[in-house]
Design a protein around this motif. Structure first.
Motif, mmCIF file in Angstrom:
data_model
loop_
_atom_site.group_PDB
_atom_site.id
_atom_site.type_symbol
_atom_site.label_atom_id
_atom_site.label_comp_id
_atom_site.label_asym_id
_atom_site.label_seq_id
_atom_site.Cartn_x
_atom_site.Cartn_y
_atom_site.Cartn_z
ATOM 1 N N SER A 112 0.830 -1.216 0.000
ATOM 2 C CA SER A 112 0.000 0.000 0.000
ATOM 3 C C SER A 112 0.864 1.266 0.000
ATOM 4 N N ARG A 113 1.903 1.264 -0.832
ATOM 5 C CA ARG A 113 2.902 2.329 -0.736
ATOM 6 C C ARG A 113 2.328 3.713 -1.016
ATOM 7 N N THR A 114 1.479 3.839 -2.032
ATOM 8 C CA THR A 114 0.911 5.154 -2.356
ATOM 9 C C THR A 114 0.055 5.670 -1.205
ATOM 10 N N LEU A 115 -0.723 4.781 -0.634
ATOM 11 C CA LEU A 115 -1.561 5.171 0.501
ATOM 12 C C LEU A 115 -0.703 5.503 1.708
ATOM 13 N N ARG A 116 0.335 4.731 1.956
ATOM 14 C CA ARG A 116 1.218 5.015 3.090
ATOM 15 C C ARG A 116 1.866 6.389 2.939
ATOM 16 N N ARG A 117 2.246 6.732 1.708
ATOM 17 C CA ARG A 117 2.843 8.053 1.475
ATOM 18 C C ARG A 117 1.847 9.158 1.830
ATOM 19 N N ALA A 118 0.585 8.958 1.452
ATOM 20 C CA ALA A 118 -0.437 9.977 1.718
ATOM 21 C C ALA A 118 -0.680 10.127 3.221
ATOM 22 N N ALA A 138 5.350 12.135 8.777
ATOM 23 C CA ALA A 138 6.140 10.956 9.130
ATOM 24 C C ALA A 138 6.815 10.424 7.880
ATOM 25 N N GLU A 139 7.536 9.328 8.016
ATOM 26 C CA GLU A 139 8.144 8.639 6.890
ATOM 27 C C GLU A 139 7.335 7.386 6.593
ATOM 28 N N SER A 158 -4.242 13.406 20.977
ATOM 29 C CA SER A 158 -3.609 12.294 20.272
ATOM 30 C C SER A 158 -2.141 12.110 20.664
ATOM 31 N N MET A 159 -1.718 10.863 20.675
ATOM 32 C CA MET A 159 -0.313 10.540 20.909
ATOM 33 C C MET A 159 0.553 10.905 19.700
ATOM 34 N N LYS A 160 -0.075 11.420 18.685
ATOM 35 C CA LYS A 160 0.637 11.917 17.513
ATOM 36 C C LYS A 160 1.735 12.901 17.909
ATOM 37 N N ARG A 161 1.514 13.617 19.002
ATOM 38 C CA ARG A 161 2.483 14.625 19.462
ATOM 39 C C ARG A 161 3.779 14.000 19.946
ATOM 40 N N PHE A 162 3.712 12.697 20.330
ATOM 41 C CA PHE A 162 4.841 12.090 21.026
ATOM 42 C C PHE A 162 5.509 10.935 20.290
ATOM 43 N N TYR A 163 4.878 10.418 19.246
ATOM 44 C CA TYR A 163 5.359 9.142 18.703
ATOM 45 C C TYR A 163 6.794 9.219 18.179
ATOM 46 N N LYS A 164 7.225 10.376 17.702
ATOM 47 C CA LYS A 164 8.584 10.481 17.160
ATOM 48 C C LYS A 164 9.648 10.328 18.247
ATOM 49 N N ASP A 165 9.273 10.578 19.492
ATOM 50 C CA ASP A 165 10.237 10.545 20.587
ATOM 51 C C ASP A 165 10.197 9.255 21.398
ATOM 52 N N ILE A 221 1.285 3.317 13.135
ATOM 53 C CA ILE A 221 2.446 4.178 12.959
ATOM 54 C C ILE A 221 3.334 4.074 14.190
ATOM 55 N N CYS A 222 4.628 3.911 13.958
ATOM 56 C CA CYS A 222 5.603 3.789 15.038
ATOM 57 C C CYS A 222 6.918 4.388 14.567
ATOM 58 N N ALA A 223 7.576 5.130 15.435
ATOM 59 C CA ALA A 223 8.849 5.752 15.073
ATOM 60 C C ALA A 223 9.936 4.713 14.826
ATOM 61 N N ASP A 224 9.816 3.553 15.471
ATOM 62 C CA ASP A 224 10.799 2.487 15.321
ATOM 63 C C ASP A 224 10.495 1.693 14.045
#
Length: 353
Positions: free
Chosen positions: A51-57, A64-65, A191-198, A223-226
């Motif tokens: 699902s690469r195109t959807l993941r990019r969106a 995120a990446e 949302s935990m969106k604020r923290f997931y990168k850390d 979604i996970c930073a790891d």
């Protein structure tokens, strides 16, 4: 009643109104419905395997990446894949909550430990959750649903942050299920969106099912930073796990401007109207719990679901949830017409005695 039964299984030919499944009453976004009608022949070919195109969106929306994202055949597939990928020392659940967490853990022969939420406190998580977590082994996996299903309440954001820091210190995985959070106006602040990168121990679960009213298409994501965690989850998934129609509808839904805001505006007004209507039917409805989701949890006369079923209405009995029993019910916030029809049906039942 099956312990793992869900809403949306009302059955019976006489059901006209389904309040048992928590789907956006505004229906699927127009753009998503249109792409399904126009591009149906694309389903004659295989879907993108990851699902690469959807993941990019989605990644663009999250800043995120795409390697930090995985798309799945609904959030349920993700829950099972997470358990298999992480192989937790123990599964940790706050109960009552969504039963698929426990089902996925049991399917993997993982021991389950429950933190009991208290009815007298409105099933709201408290400081005791931190003490519970301090006692759990490293490598455990904690599932928390926010807003919680079936009660509809949100955990205090400050407590969330403390849970996040504690689980990171204890090396406990934290799966934050935010499937219903897009219905909240305070989404960005909760949302935990604020923290997931850390926090590499944090996995956020979300889905298109509820907000975009497409449960039949089955589309979720994590979604996970790891990135290694995402790779491990992906290894647990079959090839082509997300269909062509689901990917197309997901992409179109993300491009629909104003849809989420219209949904929130509608729910804020209609949820209040429905709660006020239920409060007036106090011969049948005994206690209504505050909700920030697109559904309402309440205590009522046991057997109310059966009596309403005879009048063409399906509501969700919650007696198969842990710590709940007969007389605990959940209803979705539906269209104005449907909500009014339900209130009138309750009036009829009160007259019947």
């Amino acid at each position: 009643m099956d312990f793992f039964e869900h809403g949306g299984r009302h059955g019976g030919a006489n059901i006209t109104y389904d309040f048992s499944a928590n789907i956006n009453p505004l229906g699927m976004p127009d753009a998503a419905a249109q792409v399904l009608q126009k591009e149906w022949k694309r389903a004659e070919g295989y879907p993108e395997e990851t699902s690469r195109t959807l993941r990019r969106a989605i990644a663009l929306q999250w800043q995120a990446e795409e390697e930090q994202l995985v798309c799945t055949n609904g959030a349920s597939e993700l829950i099972y894949a997470v358990v298999r990928a992480l192989r937790p020392a123990a599964g940790l659940i706050a109960s009552p909550s969504f039963s698929e967490y426990e089902r996925a853990l049991l399917a993997a022969d993982c021991p389950v430990k429950c933190y009991p939420l208290q009815r007298e406190n409105g099933f709201q998580p408290e400081e005791g959750l931190l003490a519970f977590l301090e006692q759990q082994p490293s490598g455990s996996l904690l599932f928390l649903c926010n807003p919680n299903n079936p009660v509809g309440n949100c955990m205090d954001p400050k407590l969330w942050e403390r849970v996040l820091r504690l689980t990171a210190r204890k090396k406990i995985w934290l799966a934050a299920d935010e499937t219903f959070l897009p219905f909240c106006r305070e989404y960005e602040n909760i949302s935990m969106k604020r923290f997931y990168k850390d926090y590499g121990n944090l996995l956020i679960i979300n889905a298109f099912t509820k907000l975009y009213a497409m449960p039949g298409l089955r589309l979720g994501y994590g979604i996970c930073a790891d990135r290694e965690v995402i790779r491990q989850i992906r290894r647990q998934l079959p090839a082509w796990n997300v269909s062509v129609p689901a990917q197309l509808a997901g992409l179109a839904a993300l491009q629909e401007e104003g849809y989420q805001e219209r949904t929130i505006e509608y729910l804020e007004k209609e949820r209040v109207r429905l709660i006020e209507g239920l409060q007036k039917r106090d011969k049948l409805i005994y206690r209504i719990y505050p909700s920030r989701a697109n559904f309402i949890f309440f205590e009522a006369e046991p057997g109310l679901d059966g009596r309403l079923s005879e009048k063409g209405f399906a509501i969700r009995s919650c007696e198969n949830y842990r710590r709940l029993g007969p007389g605990d019910f959940r209803i979705a916030v539906r269209t104005r017409e449907e909500n009014e029809a339900l209130l009138k049906a309750l009036d009829a039942l009160e007259k019947e005695g």
